[in-house]
Design a protein around this motif. Structure first.
Motif, mmCIF file in Angstrom:
data_model
loop_
_atom_site.group_PDB
_atom_site.id
_atom_site.type_symbol
_atom_site.label_atom_id
_atom_site.label_comp_id
_atom_site.label_asym_id
_atom_site.label_seq_id
_atom_site.Cartn_x
_atom_site.Cartn_y
_atom_site.Cartn_z
ATOM 1 N N TRP A 198 0.816 -1.213 0.000
ATOM 2 C CA TRP A 198 0.000 0.000 0.000
ATOM 3 C C TRP A 198 0.850 1.263 0.000
ATOM 4 O O TRP A 198 0.335 2.366 -0.002
ATOM 5 C CB TRP A 198 -0.919 0.023 1.222
ATOM 6 N N PRO A 222 -4.775 3.474 -1.199
ATOM 7 C CA PRO A 222 -5.296 2.681 -0.078
ATOM 8 C C PRO A 222 -4.537 2.901 1.230
ATOM 9 O O PRO A 222 -5.061 2.580 2.306
ATOM 10 C CB PRO A 222 -5.128 1.230 -0.567
ATOM 11 N N LEU A 252 -14.930 -0.216 -0.787
ATOM 12 C CA LEU A 252 -14.861 -0.698 -2.166
ATOM 13 C C LEU A 252 -16.104 -1.504 -2.539
ATOM 14 O O LEU A 252 -16.520 -1.503 -3.705
ATOM 15 C CB LEU A 252 -13.602 -1.537 -2.363
ATOM 16 N N THR A 300 -6.725 -7.788 -1.394
ATOM 17 C CA THR A 300 -6.416 -7.383 -2.763
ATOM 18 C C THR A 300 -7.579 -7.658 -3.712
ATOM 19 O O THR A 300 -7.692 -7.013 -4.760
ATOM 20 C CB THR A 300 -5.166 -8.116 -3.273
ATOM 21 N N PHE A 316 -10.318 -4.865 -4.681
ATOM 22 C CA PHE A 316 -10.106 -3.915 -5.768
ATOM 23 C C PHE A 316 -10.782 -4.352 -7.062
ATOM 24 O O PHE A 316 -10.804 -3.587 -8.033
ATOM 25 C CB PHE A 316 -8.618 -3.696 -5.990
ATOM 26 N N LEU A 374 -13.431 -1.990 -8.521
ATOM 27 C CA LEU A 374 -13.139 -0.839 -9.366
ATOM 28 C C LEU A 374 -13.430 -1.131 -10.835
ATOM 29 O O LEU A 374 -13.525 -0.198 -11.643
ATOM 30 C CB LEU A 374 -11.676 -0.415 -9.196
ATOM 31 N N PHE A 425 -7.490 2.307 -10.343
ATOM 32 C CA PHE A 425 -7.392 0.857 -10.561
ATOM 33 C C PHE A 425 -5.941 0.417 -10.713
ATOM 34 O O PHE A 425 -5.493 -0.507 -10.030
ATOM 35 C CB PHE A 425 -8.187 0.462 -11.804
ATOM 36 N N ALA A 472 -3.617 0.287 -7.639
ATOM 37 C CA ALA A 472 -3.968 -0.505 -6.458
ATOM 38 C C ALA A 472 -4.414 -1.928 -6.762
ATOM 39 O O ALA A 472 -4.338 -2.790 -5.879
ATOM 40 C CB ALA A 472 -5.076 0.198 -5.662
ATOM 41 N N ALA A 473 -4.876 -2.226 -7.954
ATOM 42 C CA ALA A 473 -5.544 -3.503 -8.228
ATOM 43 C C ALA A 473 -4.622 -4.564 -8.814
ATOM 44 O O ALA A 473 -5.088 -5.563 -9.366
ATOM 45 C CB ALA A 473 -6.727 -3.285 -9.170
ATOM 46 N N GLY A 513 -6.716 -8.005 -9.444
ATOM 47 C CA GLY A 513 -7.731 -7.296 -10.209
ATOM 48 C C GLY A 513 -7.362 -7.148 -11.671
ATOM 49 O O GLY A 513 -8.220 -7.232 -12.558
#
Length: 325
Positions: free
Chosen positions: A57, A62, A82, A127, A130, A133, A167, A170-171, A175
């Motif tokens: 992070w 986040p 989220l 995780t 995410f 998103l 996105f 962080a994803a 993701g």
């Protein structure tokens, strides 16, 4: 909805909750005790780079939850936030596609409270939160695609850029690799439909506009993406496992209720490679029955072969082709 808290002990969190909580806590220690955000974190495995670790992070949005809330509470609040984003984005997206008021609400509830997110929530895989998103990306892409007023194109394009930035910072990795392919697939379907309805020239113009704002968001995320890509290329992972799920696996897993997480190593179906919480896709039989009823009604009204109603069926078919739950 009850499956969300089926195996969760809020007082004594287990699974990967403690792992991700330790990452969040280390950021709090660095900031509040040393007044700095680390580029190199000494609290893990003798040290690791923050920007190059895709699950860290550090230096991404986040981390605000880590600074505002301690450990597990930070993860819990991030999951809730989220989930709300995913719910309202999916509801608006489905409504924009013509699902109607009740259909869009039902679809959004089914999306956020299915067994897949329940399993990853219970085991502490923050995780996967995410993923929510992606409906936001789909919604912003659809809004921009349909807009023709120049002044509104700019504002909606910037919303897509912002969503893309959120996105891609962080994803990663889950993701991006598990759910993001839906976005280019959806845009490709929009392009095909637009080309047939209004001509290839207009479709190309709208596609170019969408790509400009989307690529801009990816470019703004490069401070995060490049260290991750560089690290992975220089130190590739050796433990790679190949898996593929059949359509039968997808359907049966959507009907199978996994009620025992205490024996995750026991294989419950032939193509299982990972632990069992990776495959929980429970939605129950009701959504499938409603789908069959809808198809029967469409068939009776002789609408199945119309251009409009082939679109969602084509979309569903391509998703199943990818063999992902």
């Amino acid at each position: 909805m009850l499956t969300w808290f089926h195996n969760l002990e809020l007082i004594n969190l287990t699974g990967d909750w403690d792992y991700y909580a330790s990452m969040a806590t280390s950021l709090r220690v660095y900031l509040f005790e040393h007044g700095a955000i680390p580029l190199w974190n000494f609290h893990f495995c003798g040290g690791r780079p923050e920007l190059a670790n895709p699950q860290s992070w550090g230096y991404v949005w986040p981390s605000l939850f880590a600074y505002l809330f301690p450990g597990n509470l930070a993860q819990f609040m991030l999951w809730i936030a989220l989930t709300l984003v995913g719910f309202f984005s999916m509801k608006s997206f489905l409504f924009a596609l013509g699902s109607g008021k009740y259909g869009s609400w039902a679809g959004a509830l089914l999306y956020v409270f299915n067994g897949y997110f329940a399993s990853h929530f219970n085991i502490g895989h923050v995780t996967f939160a995410f993923f929510h998103l992606v409906p936001l990306l789909l919604l912003q892409a659809l809004n921009l695609w349909r807009e023709s007023v120049p002044e509104k194109v700019l504002s909606k394009g910037l919303w897509l850029t912002l969503s893309t930035f959120l996105f891609f910072t962080a994803a990663i990795p889950h993701g991006l690799f598990y759910f993001y392919p839906v976005v280019p697939l959806f845009v490709a379907i929009l392009f095909i439909i637009e080309s047939k309805d209004r001509g290839r020239k207009i479709a190309k113009k709208r596609l170019f506009t969408l790509l400009v704002y989307h690529v801009l968001g990816i470019g703004l995320s490069s401070y995060r993406l490049w260290p991750i890509l560089s690290w992975q290329m220089n130190f590739p992972r050796q433990d790679v496992r190949i898996e593929g799920l059949t359509i039968y696996d997808i359907i049966t897993n959507s009907l199978r209720y996994f009620n025992d997480y205490n024996n995750p190593l026991i294989k419950q179906f032939e193509n299982q490679v990972w632990l069992i919480w990776e495959y929980n896709a429970f939605v129950g039989p009701i959504p499938w029955l409603l789908l069959l009823m809808t198809l029967v009604l469409i068939w009776k009204k002789k609408l199945l072969t119309t251009h409009l109603n082939l679109r969602p069926l084509f979309f569903l078919g391509v998703l199943l082709f990818f063999r992902q739950t």
